[in-house]
Write an enzyme that holds these catalytic residues in place. Structure first.
Site, PDB file in Angstrom:
ATOM      1  N   CYS A 179     -88.726 -18.633  61.656  1.00  9.15           N
ATOM      2  CA  CYS A 179     -89.673 -18.409  62.758  1.00  9.15           C
ATOM      3  C   CYS A 179     -90.874 -17.614  62.270  1.00  9.15           C
ATOM      4  CB  CYS A 179     -88.964 -17.651  63.879  1.00  9.15           C
ATOM      5  SG  CYS A 179     -90.056 -17.062  65.188  1.00  9.15           S
ATOM      6  N   GLY A 180     -92.061 -18.159  62.466  1.00  7.06           N
ATOM      7  CA  GLY A 180     -93.285 -17.482  62.036  1.00  7.06           C
ATOM      8  C   GLY A 180     -93.489 -16.144  62.720  1.00  7.06           C
TER       9      GLY A 180
END
Length: 118
Positions: free
Chosen positions: A11-12
């Site tokens: 997840c960024g």
């Protein structure tokens, strides 16, 4: 200060939040990859309580497989206990990153919310 992040490296937003924690002087970071090591029901309930959230607030409803699971399990209409049960069975439903420090807990979406508890 000690900070614990319930992190998903894919997840960024989670990666950006972790970077903020690691770049903040005086913060010792514990990283928990929650998909591999999910919090217990008691811990997740306590995190949400400290954050002023309900399990519904912490439910991940977007992107597969979470969106598919929400629909399959009818979680958008479910009560908080049912949502917690689903999160325990399927940690992918837990929205992230959750960060805990002595100053509180935040669901850091966007990542800059982590500054509130540093």
């Amino acid at each position: 200060m000690q900070a614990t992040i319930w992190h998903n490296p894919a997840c960024g937003t989670s990666r950006k939040t972790l970077a903020i924690l690691q770049e903040t002087p005086g913060v010792a970071v514990t990283v928990v990859e929650y998909l591999k090591h999910p919090p217990t029901r008691e811990k997740l309930t306590a995190l949400y309580a400290r954050a002023g959230m309900t399990p519904r607030d912490g439910l991940r409803t977007k992107n597969s497989p979470a969106a598919d699971l929400c629909a399959e399990l009818n979680l958008l209409e479910a009560d908080d206990l049912t949502i917690l049960d689903a999160m325990m069975a399927h940690p992918v439903l837990i929205n992230r990153p959750l960060v805990e420090t002595e100053k509180g807990v935040r669901l850091c979406r966007p990542q800059d919310l982590v500054h509130d508890i540093l």
